[in-house]
Design an enzyme around this catalytic site. Structure first.
Site, PDB file in Angstrom:
ATOM      1  N   PHE A 240       0.819  -1.224   0.000  1.00 47.97           N
ATOM      2  CA  PHE A 240       0.000   0.000   0.000  1.00 47.97           C
ATOM      3  C   PHE A 240       0.847   1.265   0.000  1.00 47.97           C
ATOM      4  O   PHE A 240       0.398   2.312   0.448  1.00 47.97           O
ATOM      5  CB  PHE A 240      -0.959   0.014   1.194  1.00 47.97           C
ATOM      6  CG  PHE A 240      -1.698  -1.276   1.398  1.00 47.97           C
ATOM      7  CD1 PHE A 240      -2.615  -1.707   0.456  1.00 47.97           C
ATOM      8  CD2 PHE A 240      -1.469  -2.058   2.520  1.00 47.97           C
ATOM      9  CE1 PHE A 240      -3.300  -2.899   0.624  1.00 47.97           C
ATOM     10  CE2 PHE A 240      -2.141  -3.263   2.690  1.00 47.97           C
ATOM     11  CZ  PHE A 240      -3.060  -3.687   1.747  1.00 47.97           C
ATOM     12  N   ILE A 626     -11.228  -2.082 -18.278  1.00 48.94           N
ATOM     13  CA  ILE A 626     -10.854  -2.997 -17.207  1.00 48.94           C
ATOM     14  C   ILE A 626     -10.200  -4.222 -17.843  1.00 48.94           C
ATOM     15  O   ILE A 626     -10.805  -4.922 -18.656  1.00 48.94           O
ATOM     16  CB  ILE A 626     -12.083  -3.394 -16.366  1.00 48.94           C
ATOM     17  CG1 ILE A 626     -12.690  -2.141 -15.717  1.00 48.94           C
ATOM     18  CG2 ILE A 626     -11.713  -4.431 -15.310  1.00 48.94           C
ATOM     19  CD1 ILE A 626     -11.724  -1.301 -14.882  1.00 48.94           C
ATOM     20  N   THR A 631      -9.376  -9.284 -10.634  1.00 51.24           N
ATOM     21  CA  THR A 631      -8.399  -8.605  -9.786  1.00 51.24           C
ATOM     22  C   THR A 631      -8.729  -7.115  -9.659  1.00 51.24           C
ATOM     23  O   THR A 631      -8.481  -6.509  -8.622  1.00 51.24           O
ATOM     24  CB  THR A 631      -6.962  -8.812 -10.306  1.00 51.24           C
ATOM     25  OG1 THR A 631      -6.899  -8.395 -11.667  1.00 51.24           O
ATOM     26  CG2 THR A 631      -6.548 -10.270 -10.195  1.00 51.24           C
ATOM     27  N   GLN A 635      -9.341  -5.117  -6.181  1.00 50.13           N
ATOM     28  CA  GLN A 635      -8.714  -3.858  -5.780  1.00 50.13           C
ATOM     29  C   GLN A 635      -9.758  -2.889  -5.247  1.00 50.13           C
ATOM     30  O   GLN A 635      -9.523  -2.167  -4.277  1.00 50.13           O
ATOM     31  CB  GLN A 635      -8.017  -3.214  -6.968  1.00 50.13           C
ATOM     32  CG  GLN A 635      -6.679  -3.790  -7.243  1.00 50.13           C
ATOM     33  CD  GLN A 635      -5.711  -2.690  -7.655  1.00 50.13           C
ATOM     34  OE1 GLN A 635      -5.111  -2.028  -6.827  1.00 50.13           O
ATOM     35  NE2 GLN A 635      -5.581  -2.488  -8.929  1.00 50.13           N
ATOM     36  N   GLU A 702      -5.528   3.699  -6.471  1.00 47.57           N
ATOM     37  CA  GLU A 702      -5.759   4.791  -5.513  1.00 47.57           C
ATOM     38  C   GLU A 702      -7.243   5.187  -5.448  1.00 47.57           C
ATOM     39  O   GLU A 702      -7.783   5.368  -4.352  1.00 47.57           O
ATOM     40  CB  GLU A 702      -4.915   6.024  -5.877  1.00 47.57           C
ATOM     41  CG  GLU A 702      -3.524   5.744  -6.432  1.00 47.57           C
ATOM     42  CD  GLU A 702      -2.550   5.120  -5.450  1.00 47.57           C
ATOM     43  OE1 GLU A 702      -2.691   5.324  -4.239  1.00 47.57           O
ATOM     44  OE2 GLU A 702      -1.633   4.407  -5.912  1.00 47.57           O
TER      45      GLU A 702
HETATM   46 MO1  MOS Z   1       0.965   3.462  -3.854  1.00 46.01          MO
HETATM   47  S1  MOS Z   1       0.576   4.611  -2.174  1.00 46.01           S
HETATM   48  O1  MOS Z   1       1.713   4.495  -4.941  1.00 46.01           O
HETATM   49  O2  MOS Z   1       1.934   2.196  -3.353  1.00 46.01           O
END
Ligand code: MOS
Length: 739
Positions: A240, A626, A631, A635, A702
């Site tokens: 992350f 997509i 996957t 996410q 993100e």
């Molecule tokens: Mo992400 S916060 O760019 O691993």
């Protein structure tokens, strides 16, 4: 969980079996002969100097090989601030040079590395060190110190339109928003195994999001050629953002292994993870939005402060989305840093925008109530036809599709118009929504394709897959391009010796690496077509454009020849092609390129205890095409989990009398549990972006999280009429007086 809409039979994650059977090897799990174990001893003051380290009993303890500290840390080229000619060393180690000097910059900073023949012996000996400190006054209290403007460092102002527009606004909302320190908290701990061959050849098994960037970092640290460093990272157990850069375990293991002429492994402990691998910085934001009575924004003012370390600045784009997510002529933003005696923050799950969108999207909700407008309607009213900051057209922006589908899927028409007015099963009911946005782009990448005679296609690039499913997505891109079955394609990653690939971060891997995969497949297709013309009688007179590749065969009209036969006739046991894809194109620069998300949340809040139960989430995104449905969906689900953590749970707490973190463990740092995660529906616009890359994907790591905390907060407001602007939202902050 609901099945993803419109997806019936997507192929499973390529590395699923390896992962669930435990065959997948993470950095710390590699077996290396004659390995030694290093453990950190960390400071028990927040600021000052180490006066002395009494090492006698520890050195005499069983199995101890060395104790490395400022007293004996070997000279390391990247640790030197100056070159021999006195000029600044341009290849210095980025950040804290662990074990290099006796200065203590934050509580829990590693000050010594005890190395022994077993982890147990190293841990036992670490207890025997006696360290004398000279302590100095320190500062860790963000909420108090941010009020002292003299302590703040400017980091960027922005202004467009009229500076005083907010004063003239007919309708206005304003609020202050605070977010505590949040920590990435992946399952896998930071781990490094360093193995030297002689003095200038280093192999490292490391948890990193960027094997190539780590290779360069280590080459600079030891002033050796890049090619002499090999970084291996086959699997990453979540990150992350906390493996975007090398933390203290990396140089410590490498320096110790070099000194001892023996492989050394350093794995951080869980408490060390909370203190030594970055975090989302604590922040304060003030936002004011002015509007006309019809809901049109006339002014946005967004000011933010976030914490950084005294020894290193960390900045992120907290106020940036306020400049372009909505059409508004008059926008002012400012951003300042408050340096404190803490370890340095870093990028974490939707860095910058996750913080900023909590404030922005909560404020817009406030404004909608004030104007008695629907929260979706007010956003539609301010939809930006072009990016209002750069004035560039969007490469693609399908947020309106997200609004429409999200409303339908969550049952938006059931939302009470008046907050706190509706009950269900004795619980207050509320619905909320909010947007997320993040930059979409692509960088450089290189991919090698090796086609074996048996029809197995191997793709290779020096990247790592921290969990989003990069392996699966790359295989799918190749499968679609070459009409090749997915089970006959392999994607090899996790080794810096492979063709250079990007660091996995900023939601760019699919776009960046996928482009290179696309290009190498195009090249392979061309090569097969040409070989077919050259070596297969049946294709002699067929134009290249009429030769198709399908299911590991060369096809045209009624002719069908297996690739294996072609390769045999061409006397090629394998075909190998490497292709580089360039970064940002000229066409991309003429566009505003972003991914968008819109999250809808339904909550229940108990009217007496104010207990919050998230009942349902619908999360929608415009992430371009997509590539890998399963996957990608995962996410988005991960973003929902992270968003629930951010909204309701996560908070790292400091004891400001010592500078120590109080809750550096999963017992004290709350993350969402299964029981906190509701029925979640993921929906994608799934329309290709025509500009960013040839595969049409934008990126979604993100945006999966950005906006979620606000959507939850907005739903809680709708349920209770109470606005909490200080995360995490708890029953107490909603007014519950009991224990
Ligand atoms: Mo992400 S916060 O760019 O691993």
């Amino acid at each position: 969980m609901e099945k993803i809409i419109g997806i019936e039979n997507d192929s499973p994650r390529a590395d699923a079996v390896e992962k669930v059977t435990g065959r997948a090897k993470y950095a710390a799990e590699h077996r290396v002969d004659n390995i030694a174990y290093g453990v950190f001893v960390c400071s028990t003051i927040a600021k000052g100097t180490v006066l002395s380290i009494e090492e006698g009993p520890a050195r005499a303890a069983e199995g101890v090989l060395d104790i490395i500290s400022y007293k004996n840390c070997p000279t390391t080229p990247g640790y030197e601030p100056l070159l021999t000619d006195g000029s600044k060393n341009p290849k210095q180690w980025w950040g804290l040079k662990v074990l290099h000097d006796n200065i203590v910059r934050f509580y829990g900073q590693p000050v010594a590395l005890v190395v022994a023949d077993s982890l147990e012996n190293a841990n036992a000996a670490a207890q025997l060190l006696s360290i004398q400190y000279q302590a100095e006054a320190f500062e860790t209290d963000f909420n108090t110190l941010r009020k002292d403007a003299t302590k703040l460092k400017p980091s960027g102002n922005y202004s467009r339109g009229k500076a005083n527009a907010i004063e003239e606004a007919l309708v206005k909302v304003e609020g202050e928003y605070t977010i505590p320190v949040e920590v990435h908290s992946p399952m896998e701990l930071q781990a490094t195994i360093a193995v030297w061959e002689g003095d200038d050849k280093l192999t490292v098994y490391d948890k990193t999001q960027g094997p190539k960037s780590m290779q360069g970092t280590l080459a600079r640290l030891f002033a050796i050629p890049d090619k002499n460093v090999r970084v291996i990272v086959n699997y990453v157990g979540g990150a992350f953002g906390n493996a975007l850069r090398g933390w203290h375990n990396v140089p410590a293991a490498c320096i110790a292994a070099k000194k001892l002429k023996r492989p050394v492994k350093v794995v951080l402990t869980r408490p060390q993870m909370f203190n030594l691998t970055g975090y989302r910085p604590q922040s304060w934001q003030e936002i004011k939005i002015g509007a006309a009575p019809d809901g049109k924004f006339t002014s946005i003012v967004h000011n933010a402060i976030s914490m950084t370390a005294r020894y290193e600045d960390f900045r992120e784009g907290i106020v940036n989305a306020s400049r372009f997510l909505y059409a508004c002529d008059n926008v002012q933003t400012s951003y300042r840093l408050l340096p404190l005696d803490v370890s340095v923050p870093t990028w974490m799950r939707g860095p910058g925008e996750a913080t900023g969108c909590f404030a922005l999207e909560s404020s817009i909700d406030d404004l909608a109530y004030q104007l008695k407008m629907d929260p979706v309607a007010i956003r539609l009213k301010n939809f930006p036809e072009v990016n209002p900051e750069s004035k560039l057209p969007w490469s693609s922006n399908y947020l309106k599709d997200c609004y429409e589908k999200g409303k339908e899927l969550i049952g938006w028409s059931n939302r009470p118009q008046t907050p706190g007015s509706k009950k269900e099963e004795g619980m207050l009911v509320g619905y909320g929504m909010a947007n997320g946005v993040f930059g979409a782009s692509r960088g450089q990448a290189s991919v090698r394709a090796i086609l074996q005679e048996n029809g197995t296609l191997i793709l290779q690039s020096a990247v790592s897959d921290m969990g989003p499913g990069t392996t699966t997505a790359m295989i799918k891109i190749a499968a679609e391009n070459l009409q090749w079955p997915v089970d006959r394609i392999k994607f090899t990653l996790g080794d810096s010796d492979l063709p250079p690939g990007p660091t996995q971060g900023g939601s760019t891997t699919t776009s960046t690496l996928g482009t290179a995969v696309h290009l190498v497949c195009e090249a392979l297709k061309k090569s097969l077509q040409e070989l077919a013309q050259l070596h297969l009688e049946e294709f002699k007179n067929v134009e290249v454009k009429n030769i198709e590749i399908k299911n590991v065969s060369i096809v045209s009209g009624g002719i069908n020849v297996a690739v294996a036969e072609l390769m045999k006739k061409a006397q090629k046991p394998s075909i190998e092609i490497t292709k580089d894809s360039q970064g940002t194109s000229a066409q991309e620069l003429k566009h505003a390129t972003n991914s968008f998300s819109c999250h809808f949340v339904k909550v229940h809040v108990h009217p007496k205890t104010m207990e919050i139960k998230i009942k349902e989430v619908v999360t929608t995104a415009d992430a371009g095409k997509i590539i890998s449905e399963n996957t990608a969906r995962s996410q988005m689900l991960g973003g929902v989990v992270g968003g629930i953590g951010m909204a309701l749970k996560e908070e790292l707490t400091f004891d400001h009398s010592t500078g120590q973190i109080i809750n550096a463990s999963f017992a004290g740092y709350r993350v969402p549990l299964h029981t906190d995660i509701p029925k979640t529906t993921v929906w994608f616009v799934n329309k290709p972006d025509p500009i960013i890359n040839p595969i049409g994907a934008k990126g979604l790591g993100e945006i999966a999280l950005i906006g979620l905390a606000a959507a939850i907060s907005n739903a809680i407001y709708n349920a209770t009429g109470k606005r909490v602007r200080d995360l995490p939202i708890t029953p107490k902050k909603l007014g519950f007086k009991g224990k």
